[in-house]
Design an enzyme around this catalytic site. Structure first.
Site, mmCIF file in Angstrom:
data_model
loop_
_atom_site.group_PDB
_atom_site.id
_atom_site.type_symbol
_atom_site.label_atom_id
_atom_site.label_comp_id
_atom_site.label_asym_id
_atom_site.label_seq_id
_atom_site.Cartn_x
_atom_site.Cartn_y
_atom_site.Cartn_z
ATOM 1 N N SER A 293 15.595 9.696 25.009
ATOM 2 C CA SER A 293 13.818 8.342 26.435
ATOM 3 C C SER A 293 13.331 8.063 25.978
ATOM 4 C CB SER A 293 14.006 10.180 27.134
ATOM 5 O OG SER A 293 13.515 8.719 28.563
ATOM 6 N N TYR B 212 8.670 16.909 31.880
ATOM 7 C CA TYR B 212 10.141 15.293 30.975
ATOM 8 C C TYR B 212 9.204 15.239 29.735
ATOM 9 C CZ TYR B 212 13.672 12.461 30.453
ATOM 10 O OH TYR B 212 15.361 12.022 30.373
ATOM 11 N N LYS C 75 10.826 15.572 26.333
ATOM 12 C CA LYS C 75 11.277 14.715 25.265
ATOM 13 C C LYS C 75 11.004 14.352 24.146
ATOM 14 C CE LYS C 75 15.192 14.007 27.553
ATOM 15 N NZ LYS C 75 16.115 14.181 27.489
#
Length: 252
Positions: A144, A157, A161
């Site tokens: 991402s 998150y 990533k």
């Protein structure tokens, strides 16, 4: 005639290749499956929801087998390890539970780490064992833009990533002598069923549009094209790279 033959060959750059795609049922995973299949690959589509896989099977009909399995479980890695051959792994499955960092529960922390990092490593390890025996392969992790920057409400998150970006580089260096290339694709927010509720909130959509210099929301096909490049021999000398598809978000 030679020009036509070259065009046809380019159209199906994955002829005869076996590609496994996790998170294949919806959104980015489905677009990736459709793209790789259109370019000649035999697809192993992995998703938890059988109805989504049934739809894929009906749509594509040939050169596809469906595994209704959870990427966090043992059955998937066992089935991968039993394969006689695997040319491409698209490690696409992942998720998020956005919330302020100080409110993150251990339950949510463990859920996101398990899905986004631990399962990605275990699936990659199983695939690399097969690829090492054959002396070739391409692995593409779905990262991402948040693997390159930070963002409020997405601390876990972002952490996962960033971990995927580190995993990509480490695997690329270690597996290169075995003929295995490892890269990642790092999208911005893409229009998918998962992000649709987010974009219904005017303030969120305004934030995203403000952060993307190109001024448009990405589409699943934008990511599928990036994955196709890294999965094919078009990127034969590319490994350890993160292909950021973000309309300029991280360039600022």
């Amino acid at each position: 005639m030679l020009g036509i033959e070259i065009l046809l060959r380019e159209k199906r750059v994955l002829n005869g290749k076996i590609a496994l795609v996790t998170g294949a049922g919806k959104g980015l995973g489905r677009a990736i499956v459709e793209s790789l299949h259109a370019h000649g690959a035999h697809i192993i589509a992995v998703a938890r929801t059988e109805v989504d896989l049934d739809e894929l099977k009906t749509e594509l009909s040939d050169r596809i087998e469906c595994w209704p399995l959870d990427v966090t479980g043992d059955k998937l890695v066992e089935q991968i390890a039993s394969l006689g051959r695997l040319d491409i792994l698209i490690n696409n499955a992942g998720g998020n539970r956005p919330e302020p960092m100080i409110d993150v529960s251990d339950e949510n922390l463990d859920f996101i780490l398990d899905l986004n990092v631990r399962s990605a490593f275990r699936v990659s390890r199983a695939a690399a064992q097969v690829m090492t025996k054959q002396g070739s392969g391409a692995i593409v992790h779905m990262s991402s833009q948040m693997g390159h920057v930070g963002s409020p409400g997405r601390t876990v998150y972002c952490m996962t990533k960033h971990a995927i970006e580190g995993l990509t580089k480490a695997m690329a260096v270690e597996l290169a002598p075995q003929g295995i290339r490892v890269n990642s694709v790092a999208p911005t927010f893409i229009a998918t069923p998962m992000t649709e509720p987010m974009f219904e909130k005017p303030e969120f959509k305004e934030f995203v549009m403000r952060m993307i210099p190109m001024g448009k929301i990405g589409q699943p096909q934008d990511i599928a094209e990036a994955v196709l490049y890294l999965a094919s021999e078009r990127s034969g000398l590319v490994t350890g790279h993160s292909l950021i598809v973000d309309g300029g978000w991280t360039a600022q």
